[in-house]
Design a protein around this motif. Sequence first.
Motif, PDB file in Angstrom:
ATOM      1  N   GLU A 277      -6.582 -74.273  89.235  1.00 40.51           N
ATOM      2  CA  GLU A 277      -5.191 -74.601  88.913  1.00 40.51           C
ATOM      3  C   GLU A 277      -5.110 -75.582  87.743  1.00 40.51           C
ATOM      4  O   GLU A 277      -4.265 -75.447  86.854  1.00 40.51           O
ATOM      5  CB  GLU A 277      -4.491 -75.198  90.142  1.00 40.51           C
ATOM      6  N   ARG A 278      -5.980 -76.570  87.726  1.00 42.29           N
ATOM      7  CA  ARG A 278      -5.948 -77.556  86.635  1.00 42.29           C
ATOM      8  C   ARG A 278      -6.376 -76.924  85.301  1.00 42.29           C
ATOM      9  O   ARG A 278      -5.787 -77.214  84.259  1.00 42.29           O
ATOM     10  CB  ARG A 278      -6.847 -78.744  86.967  1.00 42.29           C
ATOM     11  N   ILE A 279      -7.368 -76.062  85.324  1.00 38.02           N
ATOM     12  CA  ILE A 279      -7.771 -75.402  84.076  1.00 38.02           C
ATOM     13  C   ILE A 279      -6.667 -74.463  83.605  1.00 38.02           C
ATOM     14  O   ILE A 279      -6.398 -74.356  82.397  1.00 38.02           O
ATOM     15  CB  ILE A 279      -9.128 -74.689  84.245  1.00 38.02           C
ATOM     16  N   ARG A 280      -5.983 -73.821  84.538  1.00 38.71           N
ATOM     17  CA  ARG A 280      -4.817 -73.002  84.155  1.00 38.71           C
ATOM     18  C   ARG A 280      -3.761 -73.871  83.492  1.00 38.71           C
ATOM     19  O   ARG A 280      -3.206 -73.528  82.440  1.00 38.71           O
ATOM     20  CB  ARG A 280      -4.223 -72.324  85.390  1.00 38.71           C
ATOM     21  N   HIS A 281      -3.486 -75.044  84.078  1.00 38.02           N
ATOM     22  CA  HIS A 281      -2.497 -75.959  83.523  1.00 38.02           C
ATOM     23  C   HIS A 281      -2.918 -76.448  82.135  1.00 38.02           C
ATOM     24  O   HIS A 281      -2.096 -76.493  81.198  1.00 38.02           O
ATOM     25  CB  HIS A 281      -2.323 -77.159  84.466  1.00 38.02           C
ATOM     26  N   ILE A 282      -4.179 -76.808  81.989  1.00 35.99           N
ATOM     27  CA  ILE A 282      -4.678 -77.296  80.701  1.00 35.99           C
ATOM     28  C   ILE A 282      -4.594 -76.203  79.644  1.00 35.99           C
ATOM     29  O   ILE A 282      -4.243 -76.464  78.485  1.00 35.99           O
ATOM     30  CB  ILE A 282      -6.111 -77.842  80.868  1.00 35.99           C
ATOM     31  N   ILE A 322     -19.505 -67.941  90.490  1.00 35.34           N
ATOM     32  CA  ILE A 322     -18.976 -68.409  89.210  1.00 35.34           C
ATOM     33  C   ILE A 322     -18.332 -67.242  88.460  1.00 35.34           C
ATOM     34  O   ILE A 322     -17.268 -67.386  87.856  1.00 35.34           O
ATOM     35  CB  ILE A 322     -20.090 -69.073  88.371  1.00 35.34           C
ATOM     36  N   LYS A 323     -18.965 -66.074  88.530  1.00 32.67           N
ATOM     37  CA  LYS A 323     -18.411 -64.894  87.866  1.00 32.67           C
ATOM     38  C   LYS A 323     -17.063 -64.511  88.468  1.00 32.67           C
ATOM     39  O   LYS A 323     -16.128 -64.130  87.749  1.00 32.67           O
ATOM     40  CB  LYS A 323     -19.402 -63.723  87.982  1.00 32.67           C
ATOM     41  N   LYS A 324     -16.938 -64.641  89.773  1.00 32.42           N
ATOM     42  CA  LYS A 324     -15.678 -64.325  90.447  1.00 32.42           C
ATOM     43  C   LYS A 324     -14.557 -65.241  89.963  1.00 32.42           C
ATOM     44  O   LYS A 324     -13.432 -64.792  89.686  1.00 32.42           O
ATOM     45  CB  LYS A 324     -15.867 -64.466  91.967  1.00 32.42           C
ATOM     46  N   THR A 325     -14.853 -66.539  89.853  1.00 35.29           N
ATOM     47  CA  THR A 325     -13.856 -67.483  89.356  1.00 35.29           C
ATOM     48  C   THR A 325     -13.556 -67.220  87.887  1.00 35.29           C
ATOM     49  O   THR A 325     -12.400 -67.335  87.451  1.00 35.29           O
ATOM     50  CB  THR A 325     -14.360 -68.933  89.524  1.00 35.29           C
ATOM     51  N   ALA A 326     -14.566 -66.860  87.127  1.00 34.18           N
ATOM     52  CA  ALA A 326     -14.385 -66.586  85.695  1.00 34.18           C
ATOM     53  C   ALA A 326     -13.363 -65.477  85.464  1.00 34.18           C
ATOM     54  O   ALA A 326     -12.592 -65.519  84.500  1.00 34.18           O
ATOM     55  CB  ALA A 326     -15.722 -66.211  85.059  1.00 34.18           C
ATOM     56  N   GLN A 328     -10.715 -64.944  87.087  1.00 35.33           N
ATOM     57  CA  GLN A 328      -9.379 -65.528  87.153  1.00 35.33           C
ATOM     58  C   GLN A 328      -9.003 -66.154  85.814  1.00 35.33           C
ATOM     59  O   GLN A 328      -7.874 -66.010  85.343  1.00 35.33           O
ATOM     60  CB  GLN A 328      -9.321 -66.598  88.251  1.00 35.33           C
ATOM     61  N   PHE A 329      -9.955 -66.849  85.196  1.00 38.90           N
ATOM     62  CA  PHE A 329      -9.687 -67.470  83.895  1.00 38.90           C
ATOM     63  C   PHE A 329      -9.398 -66.413  82.832  1.00 38.90           C
ATOM     64  O   PHE A 329      -8.534 -66.595  81.973  1.00 38.90           O
ATOM     65  CB  PHE A 329     -10.878 -68.320  83.449  1.00 38.90           C
ATOM     66  N   ILE A 330     -10.133 -65.319  82.883  1.00 39.42           N
ATOM     67  CA  ILE A 330      -9.930 -64.251  81.903  1.00 39.42           C
ATOM     68  C   ILE A 330      -8.518 -63.688  82.021  1.00 39.42           C
ATOM     69  O   ILE A 330      -7.845 -63.420  81.021  1.00 39.42           O
ATOM     70  CB  ILE A 330     -10.987 -63.142  82.074  1.00 39.42           C
ATOM     71  N   ARG A 331      -8.042 -63.565  83.241  1.00 38.97           N
ATOM     72  CA  ARG A 331      -6.671 -63.067  83.437  1.00 38.97           C
ATOM     73  C   ARG A 331      -5.644 -64.037  82.857  1.00 38.97           C
ATOM     74  O   ARG A 331      -4.592 -63.610  82.392  1.00 38.97           O
ATOM     75  CB  ARG A 331      -6.403 -62.818  84.923  1.00 38.97           C
ATOM     76  N   PHE A 332      -5.945 -65.346  82.881  1.00 39.47           N
ATOM     77  CA  PHE A 332      -5.023 -66.319  82.299  1.00 39.47           C
ATOM     78  C   PHE A 332      -4.766 -66.021  80.818  1.00 39.47           C
ATOM     79  O   PHE A 332      -3.674 -66.238  80.315  1.00 39.47           O
ATOM     80  CB  PHE A 332      -5.604 -67.751  82.366  1.00 39.47           C
TER      81      PHE A 332
END
Length: 350
Positions: A277-282, A322-326, A328-332
């Motif tokens: 959530e914080r990386i999404r916000h940043i 880590i790949k699973k979380t990554a 989510q970031f890619i979708r951002f």
Amino acid sequence: MKVPTKPWTLLYKIYRYVLPDAQSYLEEWKEKAIKIPNDELRAQALASIQDKAFHCEGGAVYGLLAKEHRSKIIRFIVAYQTISDYLDNLCDRSTSLDENDFRALHQSMFHALSPGAELENYYRFRDDQDDGGYLASLVMACQEVLIELPGYTHAKHLMRQLAEYYCDLQVFKHVECHKRVELLEEWFKKHKENLPPMSWYEFSACAGSTLGIFCFAAYAANGELSKKQADEIMNGYFPWVQGLHILLDYFIDQEEDLEANDLNFIFYYDSKEQMVERIRHIREEAEESIRGLPDWKFHRLINKGLIAIYLADEKVQAHKEIKKTAKQFIRFGGLPTVFFYLNSWMYRRA
């Protein structure tokens, strides 16, 4: 040469112009590093070029903002980032835990931004001394470029401010383990009132990037910068764009840092959900902060490309969680990030 604003034109210019220049300059520094007399300094210099070349290649993209001065600015970026990566290796893998040693080493990064500054013995607090002039050559290469930039006058104090953040971070994060967090928290308190709401470890991440310095150098090449323009660049990149950059860097290094007992700011989030959530916000704040910049569409591509470049790293691909979380970031980042991600994935494997 127009500044690219589309993913495909950016990639074309990266492959056509940026990477050949960056790799040529890196090869020159590698040849100098091979000749370093001291075994330890030579090993760390070569390792920094071999293992972290993508830092220079990625940073060199800012050369495109300098248009016809591209090659000159890429020379500065590669030299400055090579100093950063070399010193990071010396501090990370050092037998020294001396704050004076780390400050003396990083004085070179201030001198690199100060044409005319008299060079010093940056190794004076450590046993390994003779680098055959390698670090001094890197510093002088930066000085030689900056002294020719018409916009450097109004950029230099803000570039040095970013360098001060960076160097303070490098000192505090490399001292004895039991001192690190306390020093970083005290450092954060000194700056907190001038920052948007964030934690000490997020501020530390914002301090750890060289992207703002590269952006300043590129724009300074094109003509004189007014104080207003310089402030806009500063506010565009610090804290959010730089924070996004370094948090992604720490995100992919989690396993490696855990094994080496190195400080990693990702570990201080209360949960994976909070971290995401914080990386999404940043990322959102970074998107907003660059809208006041000239060529803001280029800077938006950089933000989206940052996510892709880091998440395509083999360290992410090799670790299931880590790949699973990554993903989510890619979708951002949306479709441009997916585009850059696929390209980065293929480039690294080629």
